[in-house]
Motif scaffolding. Structure first.
Motif: not given
Length: 218
Positions: A42, A205, A210-211
């Motif tokens: 992320g 993602r 999570n985008y």
């Protein structure tokens, strides 16, 4: 082997923040391994991941439009193969953050080129643990529309989609603005409002789903 790879990839989202915080400066690593790990985690806040993300975005900034992650440049097979004192994940981090970077930077304006690659990861990444690689999509948006004197709507849509195959190979295919995610700044007027829009939009993602996205206008 496959279990070890899955376990290592799963560990990325948990351990990357603490490990990245202790590595050498951002210039001292192999950039595609760093992109792989930082994307999975992320994009945690750190100098190495900031640099990796900058390269990831620069590659889709014309010219040319390159695969943002070039996983075939990250020697994962070497990091997971031979017995060693360090764990597989620790050895992959050694490759990512201690070897020399491989950065692609255009030196002068070039014709707009969409780069494909039939190269692929040097280990099996077909499992669910690497779905985050296949989630990356690059939309090269070239769209215009206008209404002529007779009231006809004249549209031109040259949008193409770059995506990753099962083993990380990268290909372009025809697409359309209808497929472009709503996160893009692409105008979507009702009727035949005048539009002249060009950009490169990438989304993904991370390992936890999570985008994220970025868009480069030109």
């Amino acid at each position: 082997m496959k279990h070890r790879v899955r376990t290592a990839a799963t560990a990325v989202a948990i351990t990357i923040s603490s490990l990245v915080g202790s590595v050498e400066p951002a210039q001292a690593y192999q950039v595609d391994c760093a992109i792989l790990l930082c994307l999975a985690g992320g994009w945690p806040a750190s100098a190495p991941c900031a640099h990796a993300r900058a390269v990831f975005i620069r590659r889709i900034t014309p010219w040319p439009i390159e695969p943002p992650l070039q996983i075939w440049r990250c020697p994962m097979g070497a990091s997971f193969s031979a017995p060693a004192v360090k764990s597989p994940m620790e050895r992959l981090y050694d490759i990512a953050f201690r070897d020399a970077p491989q950065v692609s930077v255009p030196q002068a304006p070039l014709p707009l080129v969409q780069v494909q690659s039939y190269e692929r990861a040097d280990i099996d990444i077909s499992g669910d643990a690497f779905d985050f690689v296949r989630s990356i999509r690059v939309f090269h948006i070239q769209f215009s529309q206008r209404q002529n004197r007779d009231g006809d709507c004249i549209r031109s849509d040259g949008t193409r989609l770059g995506s990753y195959g099962t083993q990380g190979d990268y290909h372009w295919r025809g697409s359309s603005v209808a497929a472009v995610p709503t996160a893009s700044d692409l105008p979507r007027p009702s009727g035949c409002g005048q539009v002249n829009y060009r950009s490169v939009f990438v989304d993904w993602r991370d390992h936890q789903g999570n985008y994220g996205f970025e868009e480069v206008h030109y």
